[in-house]
Motif scaffolding. Structure first.
Motif, PDB file in Angstrom:
ATOM      1  N   ARG A 169       7.658  80.344 100.168  1.00 35.83           N
ATOM      2  CA  ARG A 169       7.361  78.929  99.985  1.00 35.83           C
ATOM      3  C   ARG A 169       6.847  78.365 101.297  1.00 35.83           C
ATOM      4  NH1 ARG A 169      11.268  73.712  99.327  1.00 35.83           N
ATOM      5  NH2 ARG A 169      10.061  72.530  97.780  1.00 35.83           N
ATOM      6  N   LEU A 170       5.620  77.920 101.284  1.00 38.76           N
ATOM      7  CA  LEU A 170       5.027  77.289 102.452  1.00 38.76           C
ATOM      8  C   LEU A 170       5.228  75.781 102.388  1.00 38.76           C
ATOM      9  CD1 LEU A 170       1.614  79.183 102.687  1.00 38.76           C
ATOM     10  CD2 LEU A 170       3.854  79.868 103.554  1.00 38.76           C
TER      11      LEU A 170
ATOM     12  N   THR B 244       2.193  77.753  92.871  1.00 38.77           N
ATOM     13  CA  THR B 244       2.365  76.375  92.422  1.00 38.77           C
ATOM     14  C   THR B 244       2.346  75.443  93.625  1.00 38.77           C
ATOM     15  OG1 THR B 244       3.725  77.099  90.546  1.00 38.77           O
ATOM     16  CG2 THR B 244       3.817  74.766  91.155  1.00 38.77           C
ATOM     17  N   ILE B 245       1.486  74.450  93.560  1.00 36.65           N
ATOM     18  CA  ILE B 245       1.432  73.446  94.629  1.00 36.65           C
ATOM     19  C   ILE B 245       2.193  72.207  94.172  1.00 36.65           C
ATOM     20  CG2 ILE B 245      -0.764  72.445  93.827  1.00 36.65           C
ATOM     21  CD1 ILE B 245      -1.488  72.045  96.813  1.00 36.65           C
TER      22      ILE B 245
ATOM     23  N   LEU C 244       3.671  74.990  98.860  1.00 35.96           N
ATOM     24  CA  LEU C 244       3.000  76.022  98.079  1.00 35.96           C
ATOM     25  C   LEU C 244       4.021  77.107  97.773  1.00 35.96           C
ATOM     26  CD1 LEU C 244       0.252  76.914  96.879  1.00 35.96           C
ATOM     27  CD2 LEU C 244      -0.021  78.333  98.928  1.00 35.96           C
ATOM     28  N   GLN C 245       4.435  77.168  96.525  1.00 32.40           N
ATOM     29  CA  GLN C 245       5.338  78.216  96.082  1.00 32.40           C
ATOM     30  C   GLN C 245       4.500  79.405  95.643  1.00 32.40           C
ATOM     31  OE1 GLN C 245       8.820  78.370  96.011  1.00 32.40           O
ATOM     32  NE2 GLN C 245       8.466  80.508  95.426  1.00 32.40           N
ATOM     33  N   MET C 246       4.728  80.537  96.280  1.00 29.25           N
ATOM     34  CA  MET C 246       3.934  81.732  96.001  1.00 29.25           C
ATOM     35  C   MET C 246       4.837  82.813  95.430  1.00 29.25           C
ATOM     36  SD  MET C 246       1.503  81.778  99.388  1.00 29.25           S
ATOM     37  CE  MET C 246       2.862  82.211 100.484  1.00 29.25           C
ATOM     38  N   ASN C 247       4.573  83.200  94.197  1.00 30.14           N
ATOM     39  CA  ASN C 247       5.343  84.242  93.525  1.00 30.14           C
ATOM     40  C   ASN C 247       4.453  85.445  93.220  1.00 30.14           C
ATOM     41  OD1 ASN C 247       7.572  82.471  93.478  1.00 30.14           O
ATOM     42  ND2 ASN C 247       6.953  81.631  91.493  1.00 30.14           N
ATOM     43  N   SER C 248       5.097  86.569  92.932  1.00 30.93           N
ATOM     44  CA  SER C 248       4.369  87.794  92.580  1.00 30.93           C
ATOM     45  C   SER C 248       3.274  88.099  93.605  1.00 30.93           C
ATOM     46  CB  SER C 248       3.753  87.665  91.179  1.00 30.93           C
ATOM     47  OG  SER C 248       4.743  87.393  90.210  1.00 30.93           O
ATOM     48  N   LEU C 249       3.646  88.052  94.853  1.00 32.37           N
ATOM     49  CA  LEU C 249       2.662  88.232  95.920  1.00 32.37           C
ATOM     50  C   LEU C 249       2.086  89.637  95.927  1.00 32.37           C
ATOM     51  CD1 LEU C 249       4.469  86.131  98.618  1.00 32.37           C
ATOM     52  CD2 LEU C 249       2.090  85.803  97.918  1.00 32.37           C
TER      53      LEU C 249
END
Length: 115
Positions: A19-20, A68-69, A80-85
């Protein structure tokens, strides 16, 4: 003086999440379209995701369904939620604020996806 400060980057394994955060100051946050861009070595900077004051958002094709922003207007912060990177998500991630001709950029936070 306008300032954007990103945080939350780091090293993560493929399939993981990060999560940024981007903390804004020095300008009227609610009036700005906020977005995340990324730039990998040897590649052009590309739009990852953007969000307007009313929470309408848009995403780059490569991250739809995984990222997801969101924004917290009370905290002047965009996330910025970043999943499945994936390894191809490895890049420097930048926060951008824009309102008409007024544009501000942060210094960036590095995201590395590797096993």
């Amino acid at each position: 003086q306008a300032q954007l400060v990103e945080s939350g980057g780091g090293l993560v394994q493929p399939g993981g999440s990060l999560r940024l955060s981007c903390a804004a100051s020095g300008f009227t946050f609610t009036g700005y379209y906020m977005s995340w861009y990324r730039q990998a070595p040897g590649k052009e900077r590309e739009l990852v995701a953007g969000i307007w004051y009313g929470d309408n958002s848009n995403y780059g094709d490569s991250v739809k369904g995984r990222f997801t922003i969101s924004r917290d207007n009370a905290k002047n912060t965009v996330y910025l939620q970043m999943n499945s990177l994936k390894p191809e998500d490895t890049a420097m991630y930048y926060c951008k604020a824009q309102r008409i001709a007024s544009i501000y950029w942060g210094q960036g936070t590095q995201v590395t996806v590797s096993s």
